[in-house]
Motif scaffolding. Structure first.
Motif, mmCIF file in Angstrom:
data_model
loop_
_atom_site.group_PDB
_atom_site.id
_atom_site.type_symbol
_atom_site.label_atom_id
_atom_site.label_comp_id
_atom_site.label_asym_id
_atom_site.label_seq_id
_atom_site.Cartn_x
_atom_site.Cartn_y
_atom_site.Cartn_z
ATOM 1 N N ILE A 123 0.907 -1.130 0.080
ATOM 2 C CA ILE A 123 0.102 -0.109 -0.093
ATOM 3 C C ILE A 123 0.894 1.357 -0.095
ATOM 4 O O ILE A 123 0.717 2.369 -0.626
ATOM 5 C CB ILE A 123 -0.878 0.099 1.213
ATOM 6 C CG1 ILE A 123 -1.903 -1.325 1.283
ATOM 7 C CG2 ILE A 123 -1.553 1.434 1.608
ATOM 8 C CD1 ILE A 123 -2.751 -1.240 2.427
ATOM 9 N N GLY A 124 2.109 1.353 0.787
ATOM 10 C CA GLY A 124 2.726 2.415 0.909
ATOM 11 C C GLY A 124 3.418 2.705 -0.518
ATOM 12 O O GLY A 124 3.655 3.670 -0.899
ATOM 13 N N VAL A 125 4.037 1.455 -1.188
ATOM 14 C CA VAL A 125 4.785 1.870 -2.324
ATOM 15 C C VAL A 125 3.710 2.340 -3.433
ATOM 16 O O VAL A 125 4.115 3.467 -4.029
ATOM 17 C CB VAL A 125 5.297 0.709 -2.972
ATOM 18 C CG1 VAL A 125 5.657 0.619 -4.345
ATOM 19 C CG2 VAL A 125 6.343 0.080 -2.069
ATOM 20 N N SER A 126 2.481 1.724 -3.456
ATOM 21 C CA SER A 126 1.568 2.097 -4.265
ATOM 22 C C SER A 126 1.049 3.834 -4.112
ATOM 23 O O SER A 126 0.989 4.450 -5.084
ATOM 24 C CB SER A 126 0.194 1.494 -4.225
ATOM 25 O OG SER A 126 0.495 0.190 -4.411
ATOM 26 N N LEU A 127 0.809 4.207 -2.840
ATOM 27 C CA LEU A 127 0.567 5.534 -2.483
ATOM 28 C C LEU A 127 1.930 6.416 -2.919
ATOM 29 O O LEU A 127 1.671 7.512 -3.378
ATOM 30 C CB LEU A 127 0.286 5.757 -1.012
ATOM 31 C CG LEU A 127 -1.054 5.124 -0.428
ATOM 32 C CD1 LEU A 127 -1.153 5.452 1.042
ATOM 33 C CD2 LEU A 127 -2.064 6.297 -1.052
ATOM 34 N N GLY A 128 2.944 6.055 -2.563
ATOM 35 C CA GLY A 128 4.385 6.863 -2.992
ATOM 36 C C GLY A 128 4.402 6.881 -4.487
ATOM 37 O O GLY A 128 4.711 7.987 -4.900
ATOM 38 N N LEU A 129 4.192 6.090 -5.241
ATOM 39 C CA LEU A 129 3.976 6.152 -6.745
ATOM 40 C C LEU A 129 3.124 7.040 -7.141
ATOM 41 O O LEU A 129 3.257 7.986 -8.087
ATOM 42 C CB LEU A 129 3.833 5.001 -7.255
ATOM 43 C CG LEU A 129 5.115 3.929 -7.021
ATOM 44 C CD1 LEU A 129 5.001 2.486 -7.600
ATOM 45 C CD2 LEU A 129 6.477 4.389 -7.855
ATOM 46 N N ILE A 130 1.892 7.058 -6.511
ATOM 47 C CA ILE A 130 0.773 8.075 -7.008
ATOM 48 C C ILE A 130 1.195 9.519 -6.681
ATOM 49 O O ILE A 130 1.031 10.448 -7.428
ATOM 50 C CB ILE A 130 -0.409 7.711 -6.071
ATOM 51 C CG1 ILE A 130 -1.051 6.362 -6.722
ATOM 52 C CG2 ILE A 130 -1.508 8.645 -6.500
ATOM 53 C CD1 ILE A 130 -2.296 5.812 -5.709
ATOM 54 N N GLY A 131 1.811 9.598 -5.495
ATOM 55 C CA GLY A 131 2.288 10.981 -5.167
ATOM 56 C C GLY A 131 3.383 11.531 -6.173
ATOM 57 O O GLY A 131 3.408 12.477 -6.497
ATOM 58 N N VAL A 132 4.396 10.513 -6.742
ATOM 59 C CA VAL A 132 5.129 11.018 -7.594
ATOM 60 C C VAL A 132 4.620 11.332 -9.089
ATOM 61 O O VAL A 132 4.959 12.319 -9.420
ATOM 62 C CB VAL A 132 6.267 9.850 -7.854
ATOM 63 C CG1 VAL A 132 7.058 10.215 -9.164
ATOM 64 C CG2 VAL A 132 7.114 9.517 -6.575
ATOM 65 N N THR A 133 3.500 10.518 -9.268
ATOM 66 C CA THR A 133 2.878 10.804 -10.703
ATOM 67 C C THR A 133 2.069 12.148 -10.399
ATOM 68 O O THR A 133 2.286 13.105 -11.468
ATOM 69 C CB THR A 133 1.687 9.737 -10.783
ATOM 70 O OG1 THR A 133 2.472 8.344 -10.802
ATOM 71 C CG2 THR A 133 1.014 9.967 -11.951
ATOM 72 N N VAL A 134 1.377 12.620 -9.370
ATOM 73 C CA VAL A 134 0.697 13.689 -9.023
ATOM 74 C C VAL A 134 1.711 14.920 -9.299
ATOM 75 O O VAL A 134 1.490 15.778 -9.934
ATOM 76 C CB VAL A 134 0.005 13.952 -7.849
ATOM 77 C CG1 VAL A 134 -0.504 15.179 -7.463
ATOM 78 C CG2 VAL A 134 -1.257 13.108 -7.561
ATOM 79 N N LEU A 135 2.989 14.845 -8.643
ATOM 80 C CA LEU A 135 4.027 15.863 -8.699
ATOM 81 C C LEU A 135 4.397 16.134 -10.160
ATOM 82 O O LEU A 135 4.717 17.170 -10.555
ATOM 83 C CB LEU A 135 5.188 15.520 -7.683
ATOM 84 C CG LEU A 135 6.257 16.426 -7.799
ATOM 85 C CD1 LEU A 135 5.868 17.797 -7.279
ATOM 86 C CD2 LEU A 135 7.436 15.826 -7.101
ATOM 87 N N VAL A 136 4.666 14.789 -10.917
ATOM 88 C CA VAL A 136 5.320 15.082 -12.348
ATOM 89 C C VAL A 136 4.300 15.506 -13.165
ATOM 90 O O VAL A 136 4.453 16.637 -13.985
ATOM 91 C CB VAL A 136 5.815 13.711 -12.866
ATOM 92 C CG1 VAL A 136 6.053 13.834 -14.526
ATOM 93 C CG2 VAL A 136 6.773 13.214 -11.910
#
Length: 299
Positions: A123-136
């Motif tokens: 779950i943590g990895v998934s949320l983190g990758l979503i956060g990176v996608t939002v930023l980019v």
């Protein structure tokens, strides 16, 4: 957490956050490899002076070559990658990408070191990758090839940090350990050896050397090498000694706000809702991975 440890943690976070500011100032002028090389060279020299002053014995216990190799992975490649990113990305962006280190560490551990992938970690990895996608995708920097180059360089750097933790455990901790101060200085020397030829190639190919005579560039370079590397390493290892291996990882959450703050104050970088939403998702992911109680693994 004791007050003195809390103050050290905040100072360390401020210093590592400032490193992205200084790389953003220096790398476009001197070049990525030259900046990274000078950072590790100054970092190594600063640590050598400090260790000599406090009387640390230079006994690597047969792990000198190991320390050099770890430094190439843990400092040489990541610093070069962040300096490449500094030519394209705001300092705050790079600082936030740096926070993905634990996420990538979890993925590397599960893929190559037989670490358990728990439900919470997934779950943590998934949320983190979503956060990176939002930023980019929604941040203030236009979505183009330069943004992608910078983002990829940051993620490679964070992946190296994640890999280095496993290498230290396998090559050092499980083989009797080593004074962390010696590991720090040995790693900076290893990174210097790796980056020296790349720096020479880059310096010879740049059209002008005018930036090398710019005093402002050198002040930023000295701050990057001595404060953000030598001093920061000593603070980090003191925190490990005082608090153990888990609590100092809080620095991973504190570096991005400082990175964004310094970029906004000194470089006029814009802070947008993408920084807030992407940063919160990454922070939540880090809390789940680093501090939430472990759950049964998925395999």
């Amino acid at each position: 957490m004791p007050l003195d440890s809390t103050l050290r943690l905040l100072l360390l976070s401020a210093l590592w956050g400032a490193s992205f500011l200084f790389m953003r100032i220096v790398a476009p002028e001197l070049g990525a490899f030259s900046t990274a090389f000078l950072r590790v060279l100054l970092g190594a020299l600063g640590l050598i002076v400090i260790l000599a002053t406090i009387g640390v014995r230079w006994n690597f216990q047969g792990k000198g070559l190991t320390a050099l190799l770890i430094g190439m992975v843990n400092s040489g490649i990541p610093f070069a990658m962040f300096c490449i990113a500094a030519q394209y990305l705001p300092a705050g962006y790079s600082a936030m990408f740096n926070a993905t280190t634990p996420l990538l560490g979890v993925m590397i551990g599960a893929g190559f070191f037989h670490e358990a992938m728990t439900r919470d970690r997934l779950i943590g990895v998934s949320l983190g990758l979503i956060g990176v996608t939002v930023l980019v995708q929604t941040g203030p920097v236009a979505m183009d090839h330069q943004l992608l180059i910078g983002a990829l360089a940051c993620l490679i750097a964070a992946g190296c940090y994640g890999l280095a933790g496993f290498l230290v455990r396998r090559w050092v901790t499980q083989r009797g350990g080593l004074d962390t101060r010696l590991l720090a200085v040995g790693s900076q020397i290893g990174a210097t050896l790796l980056l020296a030829p790349l720096m020479l190639l880059e310096a010879g190919s740049r059209p002008t050397l005018a930036a090398w005579w710019n005093a402002d560039i050198w002040w930023a370079m000295l701050a990057l090498g001595l404060a953000c590397t030598s001093l920061a390493y000593l603070l980090y290892f003191r925190l490990l000694q005082d608090l153990g291996p888990v609590k100092p990882l809080t620095v991973t959450m504190l570096v991005p706000p400082f990175g964004v703050l310094w970029g906004a104050l000194f470089l006029g970088e814009r802070v947008t809702s993408a920084h807030v939403s992407g940063g919160l998702l990454i922070a939540l992911a880090l809390w789940i991975i680093l501090f939430k109680a472990p759950q049964p693994h998925l395999r």
